[in-house]
Design an enzyme around this catalytic site. Structure first.
Site, PDB file in Angstrom:
ATOM      1  N   SER A  52      -8.017  17.195  15.356  1.00 51.61           N
ATOM      2  CA  SER A  52      -8.017  18.551  15.933  1.00 51.61           C
ATOM      3  C   SER A  52      -6.958  18.750  17.009  1.00 51.61           C
ATOM      4  O   SER A  52      -6.590  19.873  17.325  1.00 51.61           O
ATOM      5  CB  SER A  52      -9.401  18.887  16.491  1.00 51.61           C
ATOM      6  OG  SER A  52      -9.768  17.961  17.502  1.00 51.61           O
TER       7      SER A  52
ATOM      8  N   GLY B  89       5.042  23.811   7.150  1.00 51.31           N
ATOM      9  CA  GLY B  89       5.862  24.397   6.084  1.00 51.31           C
ATOM     10  C   GLY B  89       5.404  23.988   4.693  1.00 51.31           C
ATOM     11  O   GLY B  89       6.224  23.782   3.796  1.00 51.31           O
TER      12      GLY B  89
ATOM     13  N   SER C 148      -4.817   0.566  20.760  1.00 56.43           N
ATOM     14  CA  SER C 148      -4.151   0.924  22.023  1.00 56.43           C
ATOM     15  C   SER C 148      -3.541  -0.346  22.614  1.00 56.43           C
ATOM     16  O   SER C 148      -4.050  -1.452  22.375  1.00 56.43           O
ATOM     17  CB  SER C 148      -5.181   1.484  23.005  1.00 56.43           C
ATOM     18  OG  SER C 148      -4.645   1.504  24.317  1.00 56.43           O
TER      19      SER C 148
ATOM     20  N   TYR D  25     -13.449   0.585  26.643  1.00 58.93           N
ATOM     21  CA  TYR D  25     -12.352   1.074  25.780  1.00 58.93           C
ATOM     22  C   TYR D  25     -11.534  -0.109  25.235  1.00 58.93           C
ATOM     23  O   TYR D  25     -11.222  -0.169  24.041  1.00 58.93           O
ATOM     24  CB  TYR D  25     -11.478   2.012  26.613  1.00 58.93           C
ATOM     25  CG  TYR D  25     -10.356   2.690  25.869  1.00 58.93           C
ATOM     26  CD1 TYR D  25     -10.610   3.715  24.964  1.00 58.93           C
ATOM     27  CD2 TYR D  25      -9.027   2.331  26.100  1.00 58.93           C
ATOM     28  CE1 TYR D  25      -9.567   4.358  24.304  1.00 58.93           C
ATOM     29  CE2 TYR D  25      -7.984   2.965  25.446  1.00 58.93           C
ATOM     30  CZ  TYR D  25      -8.256   3.977  24.546  1.00 58.93           C
ATOM     31  OH  TYR D  25      -7.222   4.613  23.896  1.00 58.93           O
TER      32      TYR D  25
ATOM     33  N   ALA E  30     -12.480  -3.186  24.821  1.00 54.68           N
ATOM     34  CA  ALA E  30     -13.279  -3.943  23.846  1.00 54.68           C
ATOM     35  C   ALA E  30     -13.253  -3.234  22.494  1.00 54.68           C
ATOM     36  O   ALA E  30     -13.105  -3.872  21.438  1.00 54.68           O
ATOM     37  CB  ALA E  30     -14.716  -4.091  24.346  1.00 54.68           C
TER      38      ALA E  30
ATOM     39  N   ILE F 154       0.726   7.953  26.046  1.00 56.07           N
ATOM     40  CA  ILE F 154       1.193   9.089  25.248  1.00 56.07           C
ATOM     41  C   ILE F 154       0.673  10.396  25.853  1.00 56.07           C
ATOM     42  O   ILE F 154      -0.482  10.477  26.280  1.00 56.07           O
ATOM     43  CB  ILE F 154       0.678   8.970  23.781  1.00 56.07           C
ATOM     44  CG1 ILE F 154       1.003   7.587  23.179  1.00 56.07           C
ATOM     45  CG2 ILE F 154       1.233  10.106  22.919  1.00 56.07           C
ATOM     46  CD1 ILE F 154       2.468   7.257  23.034  1.00 56.07           C
TER      47      ILE F 154
END
Ligand code: NDP
Length: 250
Positions: A17, A54, A145, A158, A160, A191
């Protein structure tokens, strides 16, 4: 001589999303792939994504799904599989953070992050690996990550989940290799998305000093790596972890 029409590829992307997932959806659409993206909210409407990429309307489809709920994942995948029997690409991108020092971390913060980031990927891979194995082709990309490689204070849950995804993916790559199904990992660094938007400027500036290329990465740069792994250019690559991190984790 007229070129043979390219094979119609289909992909499932979790968490498409916004952020990195949205760019992955756009990049797959641009490569001519029909994409189903699974998230709790639609974000940019599927038709608008087609216009941006497109490609003809109807190439992108949104299916509501809570990756932290096994029943919801099962239902969402059944909805997709009722529309396409073939699944060429699976990208497990949905992910959350619930940061905190371990001494203060609540059970729920630990469990929710593991459930969405790791168990969610297990659930999609378990169901779709059966289809890919019987097709004798397929490409799975799991979004980990650099934190899963390097660790990060305040992110034990996170880290783990993201380190778990790496071991999970390498094991799955070995399990499915005999059926020509490839499994790879993309490990983004820092990012620019909603996930990192919440960080104070001072933290962002501090992080930038740890990045050899000296800047924050873009979602497009991560999506390009996913596009590579899912393309024929990566036909002899499985079980690999590619860090898209400006050199942070080298
Ligand atoms: P965002 O927070 O911008 O987007 C997260 C995406 O995951 C959204 O599409 C969201 O959709 C979806 N999602 C979250 N929870 C659920 C859920 N329970 N069920 C279904 N979908 C869910 O994150 P990013 O784009 O930054 O991150 C994408 C991936 O990249 C994550 O796995 C993240 O861990 C990883 N990553 C990101 C880094 C960064 O610097 N940004 C660095 C390293 C890794 P919705 O809310 O509509 O459900």
């Amino acid at each position: 001589m007229v070129d043979a029409p390219a094979l119609h590829r289909t992909a499932i992307v979790t968490g498409g999303s916004r952020g990195i997932g949205r760019e992955i959806v756009l990049s797959l659409l641009r490569s001519g792939t029909e994409v189903w993206y699974l998230s709790r909210s639609e974000g940019t409407p599927a038709d608008a994504l087609c216009e941006t990429a497109g490609v003809p309307l109807g190439m992108a489809h949104w299916v509501g799904c809570d990756m932290g709920n096994a029943e919801s994942v099962e239902q969402a995948l059944d909805t997709v599989l009722a529309q396409t029997k073939r699944v060429d690409i699976l990208v497990n991108n949905a992910g959350i953070t619930r940061d905190g020092l371990i001494m203060r971390m609540k059970d729920e913060a630990w469990e929710e992050v593991l459930r969405v980031n790791l168990t969610g990927a297990f659930l999609t891979c378990r169901k779709l690996s059966r289809i890919m194995a019987s097709q004798r082709s397929g490409s799975i990309v799991n979004i980990s990550s650099v934190v899963g490689i390097m660790g990060n204070g305040g992110q034990t849950n996170y880290a783990a989940s993201k380190a778990g995804l790496i071991g999970f993916s390498k094991s799955l790559a070995r399990e499915l290799s005999g059926r020509s199904v490839r499994v790879n990992v993309v490990a983004p660094g820092f990012i620019e998305t909603d996930m990192t938007d919440v960080l104070p400027d001072a933290v962002k500036d501090g992080l930038k000093t740890q990045i050899p290329l000296g800047r924050i990465g873009t979602a497009r740069e991560v999506a390009d790596a996913v596009a590579f792994f899912t393309s024929d250019a990566a036909s002899y690559i499985t079980g690999q972890v590619l860090a898209i991190d400006g050199g942070m984790a080298m």
